[in-house]
Design a protein around this motif. Structure first.
Motif, short mmCIF file in Angstrom:
data_model
loop_
_atom_site.label_atom_id
_atom_site.label_comp_id
_atom_site.label_asym_id
_atom_site.label_seq_id
_atom_site.Cartn_x
_atom_site.Cartn_y
_atom_site.Cartn_z
N GLY A 65 0.80 -1.21 0.00
CA GLY A 65 0.00 0.00 0.00
C GLY A 65 0.83 1.27 0.00
O GLY A 65 2.03 1.26 -0.28
N GLU A 66 0.13 2.36 0.31
CA GLU A 66 0.75 3.69 0.37
C GLU A 66 0.29 4.39 1.62
O GLU A 66 -0.82 4.18 2.10
CB GLU A 66 0.33 4.52 -0.84
N GLY A 67 1.16 5.24 2.15
CA GLY A 67 0.81 5.94 3.36
C GLY A 67 1.55 7.25 3.48
O GLY A 67 2.13 7.76 2.52
N LEU A 68 1.52 7.77 4.70
CA LEU A 68 2.14 9.04 5.02
C LEU A 68 2.90 8.90 6.33
O LEU A 68 2.50 8.15 7.22
CB LEU A 68 1.09 10.13 5.19
N VAL A 69 3.96 9.67 6.45
CA VAL A 69 4.69 9.81 7.70
C VAL A 69 5.06 11.28 7.84
O VAL A 69 5.33 11.95 6.83
CB VAL A 69 5.95 8.90 7.74
N GLN A 70 5.00 11.79 9.06
CA GLN A 70 5.32 13.20 9.27
C GLN A 70 6.03 13.35 10.61
O GLN A 70 5.60 12.78 11.62
CB GLN A 70 4.06 14.06 9.27
N ARG A 71 7.11 14.12 10.60
CA ARG A 71 7.76 14.49 11.86
C ARG A 71 7.26 15.86 12.27
O ARG A 71 6.86 16.66 11.42
CB ARG A 71 9.26 14.44 11.73
N LYS A 72 7.25 16.13 13.56
CA LYS A 72 6.79 17.43 14.08
C LYS A 72 7.61 18.54 13.42
O LYS A 72 8.83 18.48 13.37
CB LYS A 72 6.98 17.46 15.59
N GLY A 73 6.91 19.52 12.85
CA GLY A 73 7.56 20.64 12.19
C GLY A 73 7.87 20.41 10.73
O GLY A 73 8.29 21.33 10.03
N GLY A 74 7.65 19.20 10.22
CA GLY A 74 7.93 18.89 8.81
C GLY A 74 6.64 18.68 8.04
O GLY A 74 5.55 18.67 8.61
N ALA A 75 6.77 18.50 6.76
CA ALA A 75 5.62 18.23 5.90
C ALA A 75 5.37 16.72 5.86
O ALA A 75 6.31 15.93 6.00
CB ALA A 75 5.89 18.73 4.48
N PRO A 76 4.12 16.29 5.65
CA PRO A 76 3.86 14.86 5.47
C PRO A 76 4.62 14.34 4.24
O PRO A 76 4.72 15.04 3.24
CB PRO A 76 2.35 14.78 5.24
N GLU A 77 5.15 13.14 4.35
CA GLU A 77 5.88 12.54 3.24
C GLU A 77 5.24 11.21 2.86
O GLU A 77 4.81 10.46 3.73
CB GLU A 77 7.34 12.31 3.63
N SER A 78 5.16 10.96 1.56
CA SER A 78 4.60 9.71 1.06
C SER A 78 5.54 8.55 1.33
O SER A 78 6.76 8.69 1.22
CB SER A 78 4.37 9.79 -0.45
N ILE A 79 4.95 7.41 1.67
CA ILE A 79 5.70 6.17 1.78
C ILE A 79 4.93 5.09 1.04
O ILE A 79 3.70 5.11 1.01
CB ILE A 79 5.98 5.77 3.25
N ARG A 80 5.67 4.18 0.41
CA ARG A 80 5.06 3.14 -0.42
C ARG A 80 5.72 1.80 -0.14
O ARG A 80 6.80 1.74 0.43
CB ARG A 80 5.25 3.49 -1.89
N GLY A 133 -6.30 15.54 -0.20
CA GLY A 133 -6.69 14.14 -0.24
C GLY A 133 -5.63 13.25 -0.87
O GLY A 133 -5.84 12.06 -1.03
N SER A 134 -4.48 13.81 -1.25
CA SER A 134 -3.44 12.99 -1.84
C SER A 134 -2.56 12.43 -0.75
O SER A 134 -2.69 12.74 0.42
CB SER A 134 -2.58 13.84 -2.79
N SER A 135 -1.62 11.61 -1.15
CA SER A 135 -0.65 11.05 -0.20
C SER A 135 0.57 11.95 -0.10
O SER A 135 1.68 11.50 0.08
CB SER A 135 -0.25 9.64 -0.65
N ALA A 136 0.40 13.22 -0.24
CA ALA A 136 1.44 14.25 -0.14
C ALA A 136 2.30 14.31 -1.37
O ALA A 136 2.36 13.45 -2.17
CB ALA A 136 2.31 14.05 1.09
#
Length: 136
Positions: A65-80, A133-136
């Protein structure tokens, strides 16, 4: 060497730590002196963790699948599927499925001396997730 053939039952992620439908399978929690913990985590579309951090960091390896990860202060990043993420010790972050896809990842952490693996904080607000609505 020890081969585990019977595992604990799959359990639902508690609502105080997750938004949406999340299922956890404990894969490894060896006896002391090991402090390794490994889980297979299944996120339904849009499901994700609350903000949290780990005393010794965390490795996420996306299996499908696909998802998102985000660190505090950063932008969400796509993960696959196939991506591996290293989250630094004590780095506040969240992760979960994309808005239209399931996502499964392995999560590997090391427990602190007192046995804790995770410090949980507030749920992720809409301001933290991509508005389009995208995965960033």
């Amino acid at each position: 060497m020890h081969i585990t053939r019977k595992r604990p039952d799959t359990r639902q992620g508690p609502a105080e730590n997750f938004t949406g439908s999340v299922w956890l399978d404990e894969l490894a929690a060896p006896a002391a002196p090991s402090r390794l913990r490994m889980f297979n985590v299944h996120f339904a579309p849009g499901a994700h963790t609350a903000w949290h951090r780990h005393p010794h960091g965390q490795v996420l390896h996306v299996l499908e699948g696909e998802g998102l990860v985000q660190r505090k202060g950063g932008a969400p990043e796509s993960i696959r599927a196939g991506d591996t993420v290293w989250i630094e010790p004590d780095e506040w972050h969240w992760h979960g499925a994309g808005p239209r896809t399931f996502m499964t990842h392995l999560a590997v952490v090391e427990a602190a001396e007192d046995g804790t693996t995770t410090e949980w904080d507030a749920h992720v607000g809409p301001e933290d997730r991509p508005a389009n609505g995208s995965s960033a």
